[in-house]
Design a protein around this motif. Structure first.
Motif, PDB file in Angstrom:
ATOM      1  N   ALA A  80     -12.229  -6.062  34.862  1.00 26.14           N
ATOM      2  CA  ALA A  80     -12.089  -6.920  35.937  1.00 26.14           C
ATOM      3  C   ALA A  80     -10.945  -6.659  37.212  1.00 26.14           C
ATOM      4  CB  ALA A  80     -11.792  -8.390  35.428  1.00 26.14           C
ATOM      5  N   ALA A  81     -10.006  -6.049  36.856  1.00 24.95           N
ATOM      6  CA  ALA A  81      -8.966  -5.510  37.739  1.00 24.95           C
ATOM      7  C   ALA A  81      -9.249  -4.389  38.552  1.00 24.95           C
ATOM      8  CB  ALA A  81      -7.506  -5.133  36.939  1.00 24.95           C
ATOM      9  N   MET A  82      -9.927  -3.542  37.981  1.00 22.95           N
ATOM     10  CA  MET A  82     -10.654  -2.407  38.835  1.00 22.95           C
ATOM     11  C   MET A  82     -11.662  -3.065  39.752  1.00 22.95           C
ATOM     12  SD  MET A  82     -10.769   0.514  35.499  1.00 22.95           S
ATOM     13  CE  MET A  82     -12.039   1.450  36.448  1.00 22.95           C
ATOM     14  N   LYS A  83     -12.655  -3.797  39.190  1.00 27.93           N
ATOM     15  CA  LYS A  83     -13.715  -4.452  39.987  1.00 27.93           C
ATOM     16  C   LYS A  83     -12.740  -5.114  41.422  1.00 27.93           C
ATOM     17  CE  LYS A  83     -17.856  -6.938  39.869  1.00 27.93           C
ATOM     18  NZ  LYS A  83     -18.978  -7.643  38.891  1.00 27.93           N
ATOM     19  N   ALA A  84     -11.710  -5.811  40.999  1.00 25.22           N
ATOM     20  CA  ALA A  84     -11.212  -6.507  42.049  1.00 25.22           C
ATOM     21  C   ALA A  84     -10.715  -5.526  43.171  1.00 25.22           C
ATOM     22  CB  ALA A  84      -9.962  -7.335  41.436  1.00 25.22           C
ATOM     23  N   ILE A  85     -10.190  -4.337  42.895  1.00 25.37           N
ATOM     24  CA  ILE A  85      -9.822  -3.381  43.724  1.00 25.37           C
ATOM     25  C   ILE A  85     -10.924  -2.935  44.790  1.00 25.37           C
ATOM     26  CG2 ILE A  85      -8.924  -1.203  44.051  1.00 25.37           C
ATOM     27  CD1 ILE A  85      -7.700  -1.450  41.408  1.00 25.37           C
ATOM     28  N   GLY A  86     -12.232  -3.022  44.148  1.00 30.25           N
ATOM     29  CA  GLY A  86     -13.274  -2.566  45.142  1.00 30.25           C
ATOM     30  C   GLY A  86     -13.261  -1.107  45.321  1.00 30.25           C
ATOM     31  N   THR A  87     -14.445  -0.969  46.317  1.00 27.76           N
ATOM     32  CA  THR A  87     -14.524   0.493  46.841  1.00 27.76           C
ATOM     33  C   THR A  87     -13.827   0.465  48.173  1.00 27.76           C
ATOM     34  OG1 THR A  87     -16.638  -0.106  47.705  1.00 27.76           O
ATOM     35  CG2 THR A  87     -16.617   0.908  45.668  1.00 27.76           C
ATOM     36  N   PRO A  88     -13.527   1.862  48.465  1.00 28.19           N
ATOM     37  CA  PRO A  88     -12.728   1.917  49.729  1.00 28.19           C
ATOM     38  C   PRO A  88     -13.845   1.422  51.149  1.00 28.19           C
ATOM     39  CG  PRO A  88     -12.362   3.836  48.472  1.00 28.19           C
ATOM     40  CD  PRO A  88     -13.492   2.939  47.827  1.00 28.19           C
ATOM     41  N   ALA A  89     -13.027   0.931  52.169  1.00 25.15           N
ATOM     42  CA  ALA A  89     -13.974   0.283  53.185  1.00 25.15           C
ATOM     43  C   ALA A  89     -14.776   1.417  53.706  1.00 25.15           C
ATOM     44  CB  ALA A  89     -13.076  -0.183  54.174  1.00 25.15           C
ATOM     45  N   ASP A  90     -14.283   2.691  53.760  1.00 27.62           N
ATOM     46  CA  ASP A  90     -15.082   3.746  54.496  1.00 27.62           C
ATOM     47  C   ASP A  90     -16.046   4.465  53.644  1.00 27.62           C
ATOM     48  OD1 ASP A  90     -12.900   4.864  52.865  1.00 27.62           O
ATOM     49  OD2 ASP A  90     -12.627   6.380  54.647  1.00 27.62           O
ATOM     50  N   GLY A  91     -16.208   3.710  52.406  1.00 26.86           N
ATOM     51  CA  GLY A  91     -17.164   4.441  51.311  1.00 26.86           C
ATOM     52  C   GLY A  91     -16.485   5.346  50.455  1.00 26.86           C
ATOM     53  N   VAL A  92     -17.387   5.926  49.489  1.00 26.33           N
ATOM     54  CA  VAL A  92     -16.750   6.930  48.493  1.00 26.33           C
ATOM     55  C   VAL A  92     -16.882   8.108  49.242  1.00 26.33           C
ATOM     56  CG1 VAL A  92     -16.773   7.792  45.997  1.00 26.33           C
ATOM     57  CG2 VAL A  92     -17.203   5.380  46.720  1.00 26.33           C
ATOM     58  N   GLN A  93     -15.922   9.219  49.130  1.00 28.34           N
ATOM     59  CA  GLN A  93     -16.117  10.608  49.559  1.00 28.34           C
ATOM     60  C   GLN A  93     -16.907  11.435  49.019  1.00 28.34           C
ATOM     61  OE1 GLN A  93     -12.311  12.563  49.305  1.00 28.34           O
ATOM     62  NE2 GLN A  93     -12.806  14.278  50.249  1.00 28.34           N
ATOM     63  N   ALA A  94     -17.894  11.960  49.633  1.00 31.24           N
ATOM     64  CA  ALA A  94     -18.816  12.922  49.092  1.00 31.24           C
ATOM     65  C   ALA A  94     -17.975  14.261  48.721  1.00 31.24           C
ATOM     66  CB  ALA A  94     -19.872  13.200  50.210  1.00 31.24           C
ATOM     67  N   ARG A  95     -18.464  14.830  47.785  1.00 23.83           N
ATOM     68  CA  ARG A  95     -17.962  16.078  47.095  1.00 23.83           C
ATOM     69  C   ARG A  95     -19.060  17.056  46.844  1.00 23.83           C
ATOM     70  NH1 ARG A  95     -13.861  14.542  42.021  1.00 23.83           N
ATOM     71  NH2 ARG A  95     -12.548  12.975  43.223  1.00 23.83           N
ATOM     72  N   PRO A  96     -18.682  18.301  47.256  1.00 24.81           N
ATOM     73  CA  PRO A  96     -19.706  19.325  46.878  1.00 24.81           C
ATOM     74  C   PRO A  96     -20.374  19.499  45.389  1.00 24.81           C
ATOM     75  CG  PRO A  96     -17.474  20.290  47.475  1.00 24.81           C
ATOM     76  CD  PRO A  96     -17.168  18.860  47.583  1.00 24.81           C
ATOM     77  N   ALA A  97     -21.442  19.843  45.433  1.00 23.67           N
ATOM     78  CA  ALA A  97     -21.992  20.028  43.985  1.00 23.67           C
ATOM     79  C   ALA A  97     -21.053  21.084  43.267  1.00 23.67           C
ATOM     80  CB  ALA A  97     -23.443  20.412  44.013  1.00 23.67           C
ATOM     81  N   PHE A  98     -20.996  20.942  42.230  1.00 24.81           N
ATOM     82  CA  PHE A  98     -20.151  21.993  41.133  1.00 24.81           C
ATOM     83  C   PHE A  98     -21.104  22.645  40.128  1.00 24.81           C
ATOM     84  CE2 PHE A  98     -18.052  22.600  37.342  1.00 24.81           C
ATOM     85  CZ  PHE A  98     -17.191  23.570  37.630  1.00 24.81           C
ATOM     86  N   GLU A  99     -21.151  23.777  40.061  1.00 25.04           N
ATOM     87  CA  GLU A  99     -21.931  24.384  39.157  1.00 25.04           C
ATOM     88  C   GLU A  99     -20.981  25.271  38.214  1.00 25.04           C
ATOM     89  OE1 GLU A  99     -25.219  27.212  39.636  1.00 25.04           O
ATOM     90  OE2 GLU A  99     -25.645  25.979  41.475  1.00 25.04           O
ATOM     91  N   ALA A 100     -20.955  24.832  36.871  1.00 23.93           N
ATOM     92  CA  ALA A 100     -20.331  25.469  36.016  1.00 23.93           C
ATOM     93  C   ALA A 100     -20.468  26.844  35.559  1.00 23.93           C
ATOM     94  CB  ALA A 100     -20.292  24.656  34.513  1.00 23.93           C
ATOM     95  N   PRO A 101     -19.550  28.009  35.564  1.00 29.38           N
ATOM     96  CA  PRO A 101     -19.689  29.252  35.618  1.00 29.38           C
ATOM     97  C   PRO A 101     -20.340  29.694  34.109  1.00 29.38           C
ATOM     98  CG  PRO A 101     -17.408  28.849  35.444  1.00 29.38           C
ATOM     99  CD  PRO A 101     -18.017  27.573  36.055  1.00 29.38           C
ATOM    100  N   ILE A 102     -21.057  30.412  34.211  1.00 25.14           N
ATOM    101  CA  ILE A 102     -21.614  31.155  32.756  1.00 25.14           C
ATOM    102  C   ILE A 102     -20.617  31.910  31.998  1.00 25.14           C
ATOM    103  CG2 ILE A 102     -23.522  32.347  31.614  1.00 25.14           C
ATOM    104  CD1 ILE A 102     -25.113  31.589  33.860  1.00 25.14           C
TER     105      ILE A 102
END
Length: 106
Positions: A80-102
């Protein structure tokens, strides 16, 4: 490590009484038909607390048991406390895709 045990050489206990990093040595003694161990007050285990014991080889782990209803209540409060914080006004930052090395051999 979530639980602390008096037999572990470098255990760390931090609660009301600060941090203990020195190994604690004690002896088991007979109490009725059972074997008992006195724990120093620095372990901050309240008298009458319910404990869970687990033995694996020469290691005995003592864990304070948690009331499942209390744990669930605390988790709901946290969500509930986390939900009350909400998401950032400018949205969630996009991240580049990650591929785990073999990695060979795994």
């Amino acid at each position: 490590m979530s639980s602390s045990c008096a037999t572990l050489p470098n255990h760390r206990i931090s609660r009301i009484y600060g941090t203990m990093t020195k190994p604690i040595h004690t002896r088991a003694f007979k109490s009725g038909n059972s074997v008992a161990v006195r724990l120093p007050k620095g372990f901050a285990i309240p008298a009458g607390a319910e404990l869970e014991l687990d033995k694996s080889g020469d290691t005995v782990t003592i864990t304070l048991t948690r009331d499942p209803a209390e744990a669930q209540r605390r988790m709901r409060e946290t969500f509930a406390a986390m939900k009350a914080i909400g998401t950032p006004a400018d949205g969630v930052q996009a991240r580049p895709a990650f591929e785990a090395p073999i990695r060979k051999g795994l």
